[in-house]
Every structure is written in structure tokens, then in C-alpha cells.
Design a protein around this motif. Structure first.
Motif, PDB file in Angstrom:
ATOM      1  N   ILE A 190       0.840  -1.204   0.000  1.00 39.31           N
ATOM      2  CA  ILE A 190       0.000   0.000   0.000  1.00 39.31           C
ATOM      3  C   ILE A 190       0.869   1.246   0.000  1.00 39.31           C
ATOM      4  CG2 ILE A 190      -1.605   1.354   1.387  1.00 39.31           C
ATOM      5  CD1 ILE A 190      -2.965  -1.222   2.217  1.00 39.31           C
ATOM      6  N   VAL A 191       1.917   1.236   0.823  1.00 41.27           N
ATOM      7  CA  VAL A 191       2.820   2.386   0.877  1.00 41.27           C
ATOM      8  C   VAL A 191       3.500   2.594  -0.471  1.00 41.27           C
ATOM      9  CG1 VAL A 191       4.939   3.264   1.925  1.00 41.27           C
ATOM     10  CG2 VAL A 191       3.194   2.217   3.354  1.00 41.27           C
ATOM     11  N   VAL A 192       3.974   1.497  -1.064  1.00 45.17           N
ATOM     12  CA  VAL A 192       4.619   1.613  -2.370  1.00 45.17           C
ATOM     13  C   VAL A 192       3.651   2.162  -3.415  1.00 45.17           C
ATOM     14  CG1 VAL A 192       5.640   0.306  -4.265  1.00 45.17           C
ATOM     15  CG2 VAL A 192       6.303  -0.185  -1.908  1.00 45.17           C
ATOM     16  N   ALA A 193       2.400   1.667  -3.432  1.00 47.51           N
ATOM     17  CA  ALA A 193       1.405   2.129  -4.406  1.00 47.51           C
ATOM     18  C   ALA A 193       1.079   3.608  -4.217  1.00 47.51           C
ATOM     19  CB  ALA A 193       0.141   1.280  -4.306  1.00 47.51           C
ATOM     20  N   VAL A 194       0.937   4.024  -2.964  1.00 42.87           N
ATOM     21  CA  VAL A 194       0.622   5.430  -2.692  1.00 42.87           C
ATOM     22  C   VAL A 194       1.791   6.321  -3.093  1.00 42.87           C
ATOM     23  CG1 VAL A 194       0.149   7.103  -0.865  1.00 42.87           C
ATOM     24  CG2 VAL A 194      -1.051   4.916  -0.886  1.00 42.87           C
ATOM     25  N   VAL A 195       3.002   5.888  -2.788  1.00 44.18           N
ATOM     26  CA  VAL A 195       4.172   6.668  -3.193  1.00 44.18           C
ATOM     27  C   VAL A 195       4.250   6.770  -4.711  1.00 44.18           C
ATOM     28  CG1 VAL A 195       6.700   6.680  -3.225  1.00 44.18           C
ATOM     29  CG2 VAL A 195       5.483   6.147  -1.105  1.00 44.18           C
ATOM     30  N   ALA A 196       3.978   5.656  -5.413  1.00 46.19           N
ATOM     31  CA  ALA A 196       3.974   5.684  -6.869  1.00 46.19           C
ATOM     32  C   ALA A 196       2.893   6.629  -7.409  1.00 46.19           C
ATOM     33  CB  ALA A 196       3.760   4.278  -7.415  1.00 46.19           C
ATOM     34  N   ALA A 197       1.737   6.646  -6.738  1.00 42.58           N
ATOM     35  CA  ALA A 197       0.666   7.545  -7.168  1.00 42.58           C
ATOM     36  C   ALA A 197       1.078   8.999  -6.998  1.00 42.58           C
ATOM     37  CB  ALA A 197      -0.602   7.253  -6.364  1.00 42.58           C
ATOM     38  N   PHE A 198       1.719   9.313  -5.842  1.00 44.91           N
ATOM     39  CA  PHE A 198       2.178  10.689  -5.614  1.00 44.91           C
ATOM     40  C   PHE A 198       3.253  11.066  -6.624  1.00 44.91           C
ATOM     41  CE2 PHE A 198       0.210  10.498  -1.351  1.00 44.91           C
ATOM     42  CZ  PHE A 198      -0.399  11.747  -1.356  1.00 44.91           C
ATOM     43  N   ALA A 199       4.113  10.130  -6.957  1.00 45.12           N
ATOM     44  CA  ALA A 199       5.150  10.407  -7.946  1.00 45.12           C
ATOM     45  C   ALA A 199       4.538  10.679  -9.318  1.00 45.12           C
ATOM     46  CB  ALA A 199       6.117   9.224  -8.019  1.00 45.12           C
ATOM     47  N   TYR A 200       3.520   9.887  -9.668  1.00 50.50           N
ATOM     48  CA  TYR A 200       2.830  10.095 -10.948  1.00 50.50           C
ATOM     49  C   TYR A 200       2.167  11.465 -10.994  1.00 50.50           C
ATOM     50  CZ  TYR A 200      -0.833   9.711 -14.472  1.00 50.50           C
ATOM     51  OH  TYR A 200      -1.674   9.952 -15.529  1.00 50.50           O
ATOM     52  N   LEU A 201       1.506  11.821  -9.895  1.00 51.40           N
ATOM     53  CA  LEU A 201       0.846  13.132  -9.845  1.00 51.40           C
ATOM     54  C   LEU A 201       1.852  14.265  -9.897  1.00 51.40           C
ATOM     55  CD1 LEU A 201      -1.900  12.408  -7.142  1.00 51.40           C
ATOM     56  CD2 LEU A 201      -2.224  12.633  -9.608  1.00 51.40           C
ATOM     57  N   ALA A 202       3.036  14.026  -9.344  1.00 53.64           N
ATOM     58  CA  ALA A 202       4.047  15.081  -9.315  1.00 53.64           C
ATOM     59  C   ALA A 202       4.624  15.354 -10.698  1.00 53.64           C
ATOM     60  CB  ALA A 202       5.167  14.703  -8.348  1.00 53.64           C
ATOM     61  N   VAL A 203       4.768  14.298 -11.506  1.00 51.04           N
ATOM     62  CA  VAL A 203       5.393  14.484 -12.830  1.00 51.04           C
ATOM     63  C   VAL A 203       4.367  14.719 -13.933  1.00 51.04           C
ATOM     64  CG1 VAL A 203       7.366  13.066 -12.185  1.00 51.04           C
ATOM     65  CG2 VAL A 203       5.407  11.987 -13.322  1.00 51.04           C
ATOM     66  N   PRO A 226      -8.468  20.853 -12.050  1.00 47.43           N
ATOM     67  CA  PRO A 226      -8.099  20.122 -13.269  1.00 47.43           C
ATOM     68  C   PRO A 226      -9.023  18.946 -13.514  1.00 47.43           C
ATOM     69  CG  PRO A 226      -6.578  19.602 -11.497  1.00 47.43           C
ATOM     70  CD  PRO A 226      -7.453  20.694 -10.979  1.00 47.43           C
ATOM     71  N   SER A 227      -9.191  18.637 -14.786  1.00 44.45           N
ATOM     72  CA  SER A 227      -9.993  17.470 -15.146  1.00 44.45           C
ATOM     73  C   SER A 227      -9.144  16.206 -15.153  1.00 44.45           C
ATOM     74  CB  SER A 227     -10.609  17.677 -16.535  1.00 44.45           C
ATOM     75  OG  SER A 227      -9.596  17.901 -17.514  1.00 44.45           O
ATOM     76  N   GLU A 228      -7.858  16.358 -15.407  1.00 45.30           N
ATOM     77  CA  GLU A 228      -6.912  15.252 -15.392  1.00 45.30           C
ATOM     78  C   GLU A 228      -5.575  15.758 -14.871  1.00 45.30           C
ATOM     79  OE1 GLU A 228      -6.582  13.627 -19.277  1.00 45.30           O
ATOM     80  OE2 GLU A 228      -8.656  12.914 -19.347  1.00 45.30           O
ATOM     81  N   PRO A 229      -4.844  14.977 -14.083  1.00 48.33           N
ATOM     82  CA  PRO A 229      -5.286  13.701 -13.483  1.00 48.33           C
ATOM     83  C   PRO A 229      -6.210  13.956 -12.296  1.00 48.33           C
ATOM     84  CG  PRO A 229      -3.084  14.249 -12.730  1.00 48.33           C
ATOM     85  CD  PRO A 229      -3.452  15.312 -13.719  1.00 48.33           C
ATOM     86  N   ARG A 230      -7.088  12.992 -12.021  1.00 49.43           N
ATOM     87  CA  ARG A 230      -8.017  13.104 -10.901  1.00 49.43           C
ATOM     88  C   ARG A 230      -7.342  12.551  -9.650  1.00 49.43           C
ATOM     89  NH1 ARG A 230     -13.649  11.069 -13.825  1.00 49.43           N
ATOM     90  NH2 ARG A 230     -13.630  12.634 -15.498  1.00 49.43           N
ATOM     91  N   LYS A 231      -6.876  13.450  -8.824  1.00 48.91           N
ATOM     92  CA  LYS A 231      -6.045  13.060  -7.675  1.00 48.91           C
ATOM     93  C   LYS A 231      -6.765  12.117  -6.735  1.00 48.91           C
ATOM     94  CE  LYS A 231      -3.285  17.304  -7.727  1.00 48.91           C
ATOM     95  NZ  LYS A 231      -2.836  18.484  -6.959  1.00 48.91           N
ATOM     96  N   LEU A 260      -9.277  10.129  -7.239  1.00 49.24           N
ATOM     97  CA  LEU A 260      -9.515   8.819  -7.846  1.00 49.24           C
ATOM     98  C   LEU A 260      -8.223   8.013  -7.912  1.00 49.24           C
ATOM     99  CD1 LEU A 260     -11.373   6.839  -9.294  1.00 49.24           C
ATOM    100  CD2 LEU A 260     -10.887   8.058 -11.434  1.00 49.24           C
ATOM    101  N   ILE A 261      -7.120   8.673  -8.300  1.00 47.04           N
ATOM    102  CA  ILE A 261      -5.850   7.965  -8.402  1.00 47.04           C
ATOM    103  C   ILE A 261      -5.380   7.475  -7.037  1.00 47.04           C
ATOM    104  CG2 ILE A 261      -3.400   8.299  -8.908  1.00 47.04           C
ATOM    105  CD1 ILE A 261      -4.242  10.035 -11.254  1.00 47.04           C
ATOM    106  N   LEU A 262      -5.511   8.275  -6.003  1.00 49.34           N
ATOM    107  CA  LEU A 262      -5.104   7.849  -4.664  1.00 49.34           C
ATOM    108  C   LEU A 262      -5.981   6.713  -4.162  1.00 49.34           C
ATOM    109  CD1 LEU A 262      -4.350  11.305  -2.996  1.00 49.34           C
ATOM    110  CD2 LEU A 262      -2.713   9.565  -3.712  1.00 49.34           C
ATOM    111  N   ALA A 263      -7.281   6.795  -4.444  1.00 51.24           N
ATOM    112  CA  ALA A 263      -8.178   5.717  -4.026  1.00 51.24           C
ATOM    113  C   ALA A 263      -7.818   4.410  -4.731  1.00 51.24           C
ATOM    114  CB  ALA A 263      -9.629   6.107  -4.307  1.00 51.24           C
ATOM    115  N   LEU A 264      -7.543   4.504  -6.018  1.00 48.52           N
ATOM    116  CA  LEU A 264      -7.154   3.301  -6.757  1.00 48.52           C
ATOM    117  C   LEU A 264      -5.821   2.751  -6.272  1.00 48.52           C
ATOM    118  CD1 LEU A 264      -8.153   4.285 -10.428  1.00 48.52           C
ATOM    119  CD2 LEU A 264      -9.237   2.579  -8.970  1.00 48.52           C
TER     120      LEU A 264
END
Length: 368
Positions: free
Chosen positions: A34-47, A327-332, A334-338
Motif C-alpha cells: 500500500i505504501v509503495v502504491a501510494v508513493v507511486a501515485a504521488f510520484a505520478y501526480l508530481a510528474v 483540473p480534469s486530469e489527473p483526478r487526484k 480517484l488515483i489515490l483511491a485506486l
């Protein structure tokens, strides 16, 4: 040695308590994924560059907006025609390309950006075809990156295109009006030539009647009865050569006929007018006046006395584009929930795999 059949039946079943204990024992796998997935999501949102979305909506304008094009019979512009002309222009890549070149400062674009991809990726136009209930509703959606004033861009694009559409409709009306002027001028010339030809025919008939009157020595207007009484008392029988009951022209006498001929000959090209010619001249004058007003940009209902905003001339605006709240994309969210859900599922799978690997190892040890 006998065995309990009921015990054998339940030996292959999975106890939920065992599953719960297995997951509790492997909690670190679940938490780690879960931690790895959340970190990856934050990284995706950052870039990832945020993308925003704004919309413009309109329906066909009232028919009164185009009343200036219906000053005379034969030409009209319908609201649906103007609506579709605008929609087709807005969905044209060439039209978008020209707008970008003229308003490059409004866009966030790389110097070598592919405008074709920008057009297809950012702009979508819906509503060119009628819905099931027959209504038309134009819907423009514009997607743009952070830092660009997308709502301003979309409204400016529609406004510039609407101005071009109005100019096109105006030019179409001007072309039609000038074509009618040319037609009326041709009709007027033909009608005058016809009248002139009739006068020439009249002049020829007068010349022939003068010759007959001189030979018969009919100087002044007379009648067949008066002309037929000769000094000898004998009567001349008069034959009606016209066959329609009217007297031949020579009975007017050559004096009156020559006066009529001279007057007609002097003015054969002057005063060419009759009811038909006057009607044509009236219509021609009206058309020419419209052409003059169009040339000077002062035609009422087309240039003056109309809505100054070209967008609202061409269509009835339901909603102008406005800046979105986010913003319409990315949906923060939704991405964090996923990421939480997918991380948890991956963790559970890792727990099962670790348990299976451990049981497999023990099985091999027992077999050895």
C-alpha cells in the motif's frame, strides 16, 4: 482402521479464521505494498502536468437576427444555416490553425508543436447533427494545460470564427444582390430595345402610310365616306385592307402622318418607358441602394441595428466558457483511491504467495 467420513469431507475446506490469521501475520506485506502504491501515485501526480477543461454551449439564434438579409424577396439566411456554418468552421483544422497563428501568445505551446495533434487532442465539437427530438445544441470542449487561459482562448476562438461566418453570410448576400442587379440591368436593356423596336416598326408604318396618302392626295384626316365622294358624283368603294375594323393610317392625311413621323424620329431613343420598364427601374434602384449601403457598411439589420457581439448574432449562447474549479486530469482523489485498493490487493496476493511458498518448502522437507 476406519476414518470419519465427515472429517474427510471438511479436510479440504478453508477456514475463514485461518485466512484472517494468515492476513494478520502477513500485515507487513499488505502495508508495504500500500505504501509503495501510494508513493507511486504521488510520484505520478508530481510528474504529470494537470489538464483543465472548459466548455462553450449554444443553440440556433432567433430568426430576427438575420432579418437584414431578407429585405427583398429571393434571399434568406435561416438560423440553422448560420448555426451549421459556425459549427463546421469551428471543427475545421485550417480555421484553428489560422487562429493559433494570429493569437500564438494565448497558447502554451512548444515552438515546434504539432498543431494537428494539438487540435485533435484539445478541441472537440459536438451538436452539428440534430438530436432525437430535432433540436440542435452546439457543445465545444477545450482541454488545455496548466498556465493557459483556456476559457479566454475558447471564447476568443468562437468569437473570431463567428465574425468570419457573419462576413461570409454578408458576402453571400452581397454577391446575390449584385447578381440581381446584373439581371435587372439586362432585363431593362432588353425591355428598352423591345420598346425601341416597336417604335421603329411604327416609324416604318408611318412612312408607308405617308406614301399612300400622298398618292391619294389625302392631305388632312378624312373618312372613307368623305374620300369616296368624287366631283362626278360616282362613289369609290372602300375596302378595309386591315381586316380588323380599323381605318388605314393614310386616312389621317400626310400632314398629320409626317408630323407624327418627324416627332417619333427625333425622339426614337428618348423616353423609353412603359409600365414594365418603370417596375424594373424601381427594383434596380432598390438593389443598387442596398449595394451602396453594403459597400459603406451601413446596411440596417446587417451592419447597423444588430447585436455588436458577432457570437450572439450567429447563435444563441447558452453558456460561455469559464475557468474550471480544478483540473480534469489527473483526478487526484480517484488515483489515490485506486492506489490504496490496488496496493491492498497486491499485498493480499503477496501474503498468499508467501504462505504458499512456505508450505511448499515444508512439503519438500517432509518428502525428503
Amino acid at each position: 482402521m476406519s476414518t470419519d467420513p465427515m472429517q474427510d469431507a471438511y479436510s479440504d475446506e478453508i477456514d475463514l479464521r485461518d485466512l484472517a490469521l494468515m492476513l494478520l501475520e502477513g500485515w507487513y506485506w499488505i502495508l508495504g505494498t500500500i505504501v509503495v502504491a501510494v508513493v507511486a501515485a504521488f510520484a505520478y501526480l508530481a510528474v504529470t502536468t494537470p489538464t483543465y477543461e472548459t466548455r462553450f454551449r449554444a443553440v440556433p439564434a432567433p430568426s430576427a437576427n438575420f432579418s437584414g438579409f431578407s429585405l427583398l424577396n429571393g434571399f434568406t439566411i435561416s438560423p440553422d444555416e448560420a448555426y451549421r456554418t459556425l459549427g463546421n468552421r469551428l471543427s475545421s483544422y485550417q480555421n484553428f490553425e489560422i487562429f493559433v497563428e494570429e493569437h500564438r501568445d494565448l497558447f502554451q505551446l512548444d515552438e515546434n508543436a504539432n498543431l494537428g495533434r494539438v487540435f485533435s487532442g484539445r478541441l472537440s465539437v459536438d451538436g452539428l447533427n440534430a438530436e432525437r427530438d430535432g433540436r440542435l445544441a452546439l457543445d465545444l470542449t477545450y482541454r488545455y494545460p496548466e498556465g493557459e487561459q483556456g476559457a479566454e482562448v475558447l471564447n476568443a476562438y468562437v468569437r473570431a470564427t463567428a465574425e468570419e461566418v457573419w462576413a461570409t453570410l454578408r458576402s453571400r448576400f452581397d454577391d446575390y444582390n449584385r447578381a440581381q442587379i446584373a439581371r435587372l440591368q439586362t432585363d431593362l436593356e432588353l425591355e428598352k430595345e423591345s420598346l425601341k423596336s416597336a417604335r421603329e416598326d411604327r416609324l416604318f408604318a408611318l412612312e408607308q402610310a405617308i406614301k399612300v396618302a400622298r398618292r391619294l392626295e389625302i392631305e388632312k384626316p378624312t373618312t372613307p365616306q368623305q374620300f369616296g365622294r368624287q366631283p362626278s358624283g360616282s362613289e369609290v368603294i372602300y375596302a378595309n385592307i386591315n381586316g380588323d375594323g380599323s381605318l388605314p393610317l393614310y386616312f389621317m392625311g400626310y400632314q398629320a402622318l409626317e408630323a407624327d413621323r418627324d416627332t417619333l424620329s427625333d425622339a426614337i431613343d428618348q423616353g423609353l418607358s412603359n409600365g414594365q420598364i418603370r417596375a424594373i427601374e424601381q427594383h434596380l434602384e432598390q438593389r443598387q441602394r442596398i449595394a451602396q449601403l453594403l459597400d459603406s457598411g451601413r446596411l440596417y439589420g446587417v451592419d447597423e441595428g444588430v447585436e455588436p457581439n458577432h457570437t450572439e448574432r450567429v447563435v444563441d449562447v447558452v453558456e460561455y466558457a469559464f475557468p474550471p474549479a480544478g483540473p480534469s486530469e489527473p483526478r487526484k482523489a480517484l488515483i489515490l483511491a485506486l492506489s490504496l485498493v490496488l496496493g491492498g490487493m497486491l499485498g493480499v496476493m503477496l501474503v498468499f504467495l508467501a504462505r504458499f511458498a512456505g508450505s511448499l518448502k515444508r512439503y519438500r522437507q517432509r518428502q525428503a
